[in-house]
Design a protein around this motif. Structure first.
Motif, mmCIF file in Angstrom:
data_model
loop_
_atom_site.group_PDB
_atom_site.id
_atom_site.type_symbol
_atom_site.label_atom_id
_atom_site.label_comp_id
_atom_site.label_asym_id
_atom_site.label_seq_id
_atom_site.Cartn_x
_atom_site.Cartn_y
_atom_site.Cartn_z
ATOM 1 N N TYR A 37 33.466 13.426 -1.377
ATOM 2 C CA TYR A 37 34.139 12.448 -0.527
ATOM 3 C C TYR A 37 34.796 13.042 0.712
ATOM 4 C CZ TYR A 37 33.246 8.785 -3.864
ATOM 5 O OH TYR A 37 32.617 7.865 -4.659
ATOM 6 N N LEU A 38 34.643 14.329 0.918
ATOM 7 C CA LEU A 38 35.179 14.911 2.144
ATOM 8 C C LEU A 38 34.403 14.353 3.336
ATOM 9 C CD1 LEU A 38 35.629 18.646 1.106
ATOM 10 C CD2 LEU A 38 37.385 16.879 1.260
ATOM 11 N N PRO A 39 35.088 14.006 4.418
ATOM 12 C CA PRO A 39 34.383 13.411 5.561
ATOM 13 C C PRO A 39 33.522 14.438 6.290
ATOM 14 C CG PRO A 39 36.710 13.712 6.050
ATOM 15 C CD PRO A 39 36.525 14.077 4.599
ATOM 16 N N ALA A 40 32.279 14.081 6.513
ATOM 17 C CA ALA A 40 31.322 14.993 7.156
ATOM 18 C C ALA A 40 31.787 15.512 8.515
ATOM 19 C CB ALA A 40 29.968 14.308 7.272
ATOM 20 N N PRO A 41 32.356 14.680 9.389
ATOM 21 C CA PRO A 41 32.777 15.206 10.693
ATOM 22 C C PRO A 41 33.920 16.229 10.616
ATOM 23 C CG PRO A 41 32.515 12.828 10.807
ATOM 24 C CD PRO A 41 32.424 13.218 9.348
ATOM 25 N N ASP A 114 13.858 9.432 -6.363
ATOM 26 C CA ASP A 114 14.570 8.492 -5.484
ATOM 27 C C ASP A 114 15.891 9.078 -5.001
ATOM 28 O OD1 ASP A 114 12.544 6.636 -5.685
ATOM 29 O OD2 ASP A 114 13.513 5.519 -7.313
ATOM 30 N N ASN A 115 16.621 9.730 -5.894
ATOM 31 C CA ASN A 115 17.882 10.354 -5.496
ATOM 32 C C ASN A 115 17.657 11.488 -4.498
ATOM 33 O OD1 ASN A 115 19.666 8.742 -6.968
ATOM 34 N ND2 ASN A 115 19.294 9.919 -8.823
ATOM 35 N N MET A 116 16.570 12.231 -4.660
ATOM 36 C CA MET A 116 16.241 13.291 -3.706
ATOM 37 C C MET A 116 15.942 12.687 -2.335
ATOM 38 S SD MET A 116 16.196 16.346 -5.296
ATOM 39 C CE MET A 116 14.978 17.448 -4.637
ATOM 40 N N ARG A 117 15.225 11.581 -2.309
ATOM 41 C CA ARG A 117 14.909 10.922 -1.039
ATOM 42 C C ARG A 117 16.177 10.438 -0.340
ATOM 43 N NH1 ARG A 117 11.779 6.156 -2.303
ATOM 44 N NH2 ARG A 117 11.722 5.868 -0.067
ATOM 45 N N ILE A 118 17.077 9.838 -1.086
ATOM 46 C CA ILE A 118 18.330 9.349 -0.504
ATOM 47 C C ILE A 118 19.159 10.522 0.018
ATOM 48 C CG2 ILE A 118 20.550 8.273 -1.065
ATOM 49 C CD1 ILE A 118 18.870 6.477 -3.046
ATOM 50 N N THR A 119 19.232 11.579 -0.765
ATOM 51 C CA THR A 119 19.992 12.755 -0.357
ATOM 52 C C THR A 119 19.381 13.409 0.875
ATOM 53 O OG1 THR A 119 20.646 13.103 -2.655
ATOM 54 C CG2 THR A 119 20.947 14.946 -1.163
ATOM 55 N N LEU A 120 18.059 13.409 0.979
ATOM 56 C CA LEU A 120 17.407 13.957 2.161
ATOM 57 C C LEU A 120 17.818 13.174 3.411
ATOM 58 C CD1 LEU A 120 15.456 15.996 3.402
ATOM 59 C CD2 LEU A 120 13.606 14.386 2.900
ATOM 60 N N GLY A 121 17.958 11.869 3.285
ATOM 61 C CA GLY A 121 18.435 11.055 4.414
ATOM 62 C C GLY A 121 19.837 11.464 4.843
ATOM 63 N N TRP A 122 20.719 11.688 3.875
ATOM 64 C CA TRP A 122 22.072 12.158 4.209
ATOM 65 C C TRP A 122 22.012 13.543 4.845
ATOM 66 C CZ3 TRP A 122 24.050 10.570 -1.230
ATOM 67 C CH2 TRP A 122 24.339 9.212 -1.235
ATOM 68 N N CYS A 123 21.091 14.350 4.358
ATOM 69 C CA CYS A 123 20.931 15.700 4.881
ATOM 70 C C CYS A 123 20.579 15.658 6.371
ATOM 71 C CB CYS A 123 19.859 16.426 4.074
ATOM 72 S SG CYS A 123 20.028 18.195 4.061
ATOM 73 N N TRP A 124 19.761 14.696 6.766
ATOM 74 C CA TRP A 124 19.439 14.550 8.183
ATOM 75 C C TRP A 124 20.689 14.221 8.987
ATOM 76 C CZ3 TRP A 124 15.755 16.320 10.971
ATOM 77 C CH2 TRP A 124 14.521 16.582 10.406
ATOM 78 N N THR A 125 21.548 13.387 8.447
ATOM 79 C CA THR A 125 22.801 13.053 9.133
ATOM 80 C C THR A 125 23.659 14.297 9.297
ATOM 81 O OG1 THR A 125 22.728 10.822 8.219
ATOM 82 C CG2 THR A 125 24.861 11.600 9.035
ATOM 83 N N TYR A 126 23.780 15.075 8.241
ATOM 84 C CA TYR A 126 24.555 16.316 8.317
ATOM 85 C C TYR A 126 23.934 17.281 9.325
ATOM 86 C CZ TYR A 126 27.748 15.417 4.449
ATOM 87 O OH TYR A 126 28.740 14.913 3.658
ATOM 88 N N LEU A 127 22.612 17.322 9.386
ATOM 89 C CA LEU A 127 21.954 18.216 10.339
ATOM 90 C C LEU A 127 22.320 17.858 11.771
ATOM 91 C CD1 LEU A 127 19.924 20.457 11.044
ATOM 92 C CD2 LEU A 127 18.148 18.711 11.041
#
Length: 186
Positions: A37-41, A114-127
């Protein structure tokens, strides 16, 4: 992709153990929940202090974003495997590690993908966040530089490129999943 693969290689076994062993889950879930829950920014400044500007910072941020987002769903998916599956494995005296690899993992494979796919989407945001704040190259960096000079077409091209790359990586994970595990979802 390396940071995502590292996060998955760590999160899946840890999530399997968290979901299979109450003591491990009780010890690790509060910590994983807190960090998740730590904010990414807010994370790039710390990462820059620890690793400087560059690839190490990007890898750390991507790992951080993917690992903690994936470990808990894996643990939850393990808990959803029917007890009867494990009881059957115990009747043939399968050791705990065989129950994890031969019972839990195949039973939860569709949701794991499915969880890997969702996490990959978040990973793009972090990138993109990492490249905007802590890098001197990459699409996020290019978008941020174009924004500074009001080059809207370049910003849009970067955003669209990220969308297409994200879609392509999502399909890379999704395509092998369909035929191989279709019999488990029927």
């Amino acid at each position: 992709m390396g940071a995502f693969a590292l996060a998955g290689a760590m999160a899946v076994p840890i999530g399997l153990k968290m979901g299979s062993f109450r003591l491990v889950g009780a010890a690790l879930e509060p910590v994983v929940d807190l960090i998740r829950y730590l904010p990414a920014p807010a994370l790039p400044p710390l990462s820059i202090i620890w690793f400087g500007v560059g690839e190490k910072t990007k890898i750390f941020l991507l790992w951080l974003g993917a690992f903690f987002q994936l470990a808990l769903p894996v643990a939850d998916d393990v808990r959803r495997v029917p007890v009867e599956f494990h009881e059957t494995a115990m009747t043939v005296e399968a050791p705990w590690w065989r129950r994890l690899t031969d019972v839990s993992l195949p039973a939860m494979a569709p949701t794991l993908v499915d969880n890997m796919r969702i996490t990959l989407g978040w990973c793009w945001t972090y990138l993109i966040i990492a490249e905007i704040v802590a890098a001197n190259s990459g699409l996020g960096f290019v978008i941020w530089q174009a924004r500074r000079f009001f080059r809207t077409p370049e910003v849009m091209a970067g955003v669209v490129a990220i969308g297409f790359i994200g879609l392509a990586t999502d399909q890379l994970i999704r395509v092998p999943h369909r035929p191989r595990f279709a019999h488990l979802t029927r």
